[in-house]
Design an enzyme around this catalytic site. Structure first.
Site, PDB file in Angstrom:
ATOM      1  N   ARG A   1       1.664  38.862 -12.150  1.00 37.15           N
ATOM      2  CA  ARG A   1       2.272  39.487 -11.295  1.00 37.15           C
ATOM      3  C   ARG A   1       1.589  40.670 -10.471  1.00 37.15           C
ATOM      4  O   ARG A   1       0.610  41.237 -11.146  1.00 37.15           O
ATOM      5  CB  ARG A   1       3.020  40.314 -12.417  1.00 37.15           C
ATOM      6  CG  ARG A   1       4.127  39.610 -12.798  1.00 37.15           C
ATOM      7  CD  ARG A   1       5.244  40.154 -14.068  1.00 37.15           C
ATOM      8  NE  ARG A   1       4.355  40.852 -15.128  1.00 37.15           N
ATOM      9  CZ  ARG A   1       4.416  41.323 -16.354  1.00 37.15           C
ATOM     10  NH1 ARG A   1       5.893  41.526 -16.519  1.00 37.15           N
ATOM     11  NH2 ARG A   1       4.196  40.996 -17.459  1.00 37.15           N
TER      12      ARG A   1
ATOM     13  N   ASP B   1       0.724  43.835  -7.561  1.00 36.66           N
ATOM     14  CA  ASP B   1       1.520  44.663  -7.080  1.00 36.66           C
ATOM     15  C   ASP B   1       1.600  44.842  -5.429  1.00 36.66           C
ATOM     16  O   ASP B   1       1.016  43.762  -4.941  1.00 36.66           O
ATOM     17  CB  ASP B   1       0.472  46.113  -7.286  1.00 36.66           C
ATOM     18  CG  ASP B   1       0.244  46.917  -8.862  1.00 36.66           C
ATOM     19  OD1 ASP B   1       1.317  46.364  -9.914  1.00 36.66           O
ATOM     20  OD2 ASP B   1      -0.806  47.406  -8.714  1.00 36.66           O
TER      21      ASP B   1
ATOM     22  N   TYR C   1     -10.070  36.900  -9.091  1.00 37.80           N
ATOM     23  CA  TYR C   1      -9.670  37.849  -8.215  1.00 37.80           C
ATOM     24  C   TYR C   1     -10.555  37.642  -7.782  1.00 37.80           C
ATOM     25  O   TYR C   1     -12.295  37.861  -8.085  1.00 37.80           O
ATOM     26  CB  TYR C   1      -9.398  39.035  -8.766  1.00 37.80           C
ATOM     27  CG  TYR C   1      -7.934  39.413  -9.506  1.00 37.80           C
ATOM     28  CD1 TYR C   1      -7.242  39.403  -8.676  1.00 37.80           C
ATOM     29  CD2 TYR C   1      -8.088  39.432 -10.266  1.00 37.80           C
ATOM     30  CE1 TYR C   1      -5.652  39.648  -9.137  1.00 37.80           C
ATOM     31  CE2 TYR C   1      -6.298  38.949 -11.364  1.00 37.80           C
ATOM     32  CZ  TYR C   1      -5.527  39.122 -10.534  1.00 37.80           C
ATOM     33  OH  TYR C   1      -4.260  39.620 -11.198  1.00 37.80           O
TER      34      TYR C   1
ATOM     35  N   ARG D   1      -8.937  46.891  -9.935  1.00 35.28           N
ATOM     36  CA  ARG D   1      -8.700  47.607  -8.783  1.00 35.28           C
ATOM     37  C   ARG D   1      -9.818  49.199  -8.991  1.00 35.28           C
ATOM     38  O   ARG D   1     -10.276  49.747  -8.393  1.00 35.28           O
ATOM     39  CB  ARG D   1      -7.292  47.838  -8.261  1.00 35.28           C
ATOM     40  CG  ARG D   1      -6.583  47.605  -7.413  1.00 35.28           C
ATOM     41  CD  ARG D   1      -6.017  47.412  -6.730  1.00 35.28           C
ATOM     42  NE  ARG D   1      -5.573  48.992  -5.967  1.00 35.28           N
ATOM     43  CZ  ARG D   1      -3.786  49.146  -5.921  1.00 35.28           C
ATOM     44  NH1 ARG D   1      -2.677  48.495  -6.756  1.00 35.28           N
ATOM     45  NH2 ARG D   1      -3.960  50.166  -5.563  1.00 35.28           N
TER      46      ARG D   1
END
Lengths: 250, 250
Positions: free
Chosen positions: B50, B52, B111, B198
């Site tokens: 999921r 953001d 990622y 992040r």
């Protein structure tokens, strides 16, 4: 008076093109407005090349004349702040001689054309590449491109609105390379006719899809007739990639 | 009933994130709506991860169950047509076993984080990368990243909203590489905590700018305290890059 050379990057999507227009936003209008806001002066911006609506720039040399004394860093930062939210960025600013001209001093121009060769629509690269769903024949495109390199009459690959005195141009480079699922076309010449890169790439697309043989490209060139053009590639895949000048800038 | 594995690409800019929301557009909502329009069925989409608001996906595995019999090509083309103008593309569609689950069968996630290291604002890559104007120290970032690889308590790098049972995770890869004027951070693990990538990249940015030493990264990790976090990098530079499953797909 100081003449400034600016290198601009822009996203062509929201613009009618480089040239100032009464009926819509232009990159020239955006940079002139920012310079006027910063100095209070009426400013005219000159670019190395005039690009159409939707065409992007990775590094477009532009010059402006300013009476106000500024340092290069402050000019760059000030213009970038005032250009927001337009997608135009000043990558660098430097003082040049008063007879330096972004367009007339330019000895060479480079373009990049991005073709995305995949079935799915573009989500991240929408407006940034020409998508061709059919698998492309890279070798055939390379063979076809070779026919166009050199000094030729490019009438076939010239827009009816082209203002150039002559259709004769020397194409120094037209290379086709595979980059992941993209095909990149690199074109370089002292100067190009209006729509020349898009017209050449459109025909390369036909060759890649098997609708044209590589030899059809030579036949189209030799026809010296706009009616022999197969296809004009969309503006959104085209990037003005850089320009060449004499001296230490070159 | 057929279970379909879809690989999605999306531009995160207009979305509140993956998860369906009452108060704004989501990728899950977009794909479920397209599937419902195509089949008349109530469809629930499950993603490998999921994401953001503002986070992009290069290749996100998703599954949906459909009663209607369709072939893979028609499903892909139909969904892509119905997803327009949302910037979401179905890169592929294939039938999978009914017990295959995009999230629970997933053995690894990757990622990519893009940092654009330049002074000028981003015109072409606006919303697609984190711009840091100050020149970054690549070697220091690489040294700092090495402290995070392995099995650790990542409490420092975990959002207060994280719903994971445990802050213990095994980070398989955290590589920092220079690509032109960009720095790319590649992260891979079986799974990540909420905001983990992040948060790690934010601290790598501080190291690159010289505000943190590489050893500060180890100290932050060992603090096991969210208050020790230096900086959470913006969502717009983050891309879900791919996922790993058992079997021939892996």
């Amino acid at each position: 008076m100081t003449r400034w050379k600016l290198i601009l990057e822009w996203d062509g999507e929201p613009f009618m093109g480089w040239q100032r227009q009464d009926h819509g936003p232009s990159v020239q209008g955006a940079i002139e407005r920012a310079a006027r806001q910063m100095t209070g002066e009426d400013v005219t911006a000159h670019a190395s090349g005039r690009t159409d609506a939707g065409v992007h720039a990775l590094a477009m040399p532009v010059h402006i004349d300013l009476e106000k004394t500024l340092d290069a860093h402050r000019l760059q930062e000030g213009l970038n702040a005032l250009l927001r939210p337009d997608p135009v960025a000043v990558l660098s600013a430097e003082e040049v001689a008063p007879d330096w001209h972004a367009r007339f001093s330019c000895l060479g121009r480079r373009y990049l054309y991005r073709i995305s060769n995949r079935r799915a629509p573009l989500a991240l690269d929408r407006g940034r590449a020409w998508r061709i769903a059919k698998p492309l024949d890279l070798a055939a495109m390379q063979e076809a491109a070779a026919h166009l390199v050199g000094h030729h009459d490019f009438t076939t690959f010239r827009s009816v609105n082209c203002q150039s005195d002559s259709p004769l141009k020397t194409l120094d480079r037209l290379e086709v390379e595979q980059v992941g699922d993209e095909i990149h076309v690199h074109a370089a010449a002292r100067s190009f006719l209006h729509h020349q890169v898009r017209s050449m790439v459109g025909c390369l697309g036909l060759v890649g899809m098997g609708q044209w043989s590589p030899d059809s490209m030579r036949a189209a060139l030799e026809a010296r007739d706009r009616a022999a053009l197969g296809l004009n590639a969309p503006a959104e895949g085209l990037y003005f990639a850089g320009a060449l000048y004499e001296g230490p800038d070159a």
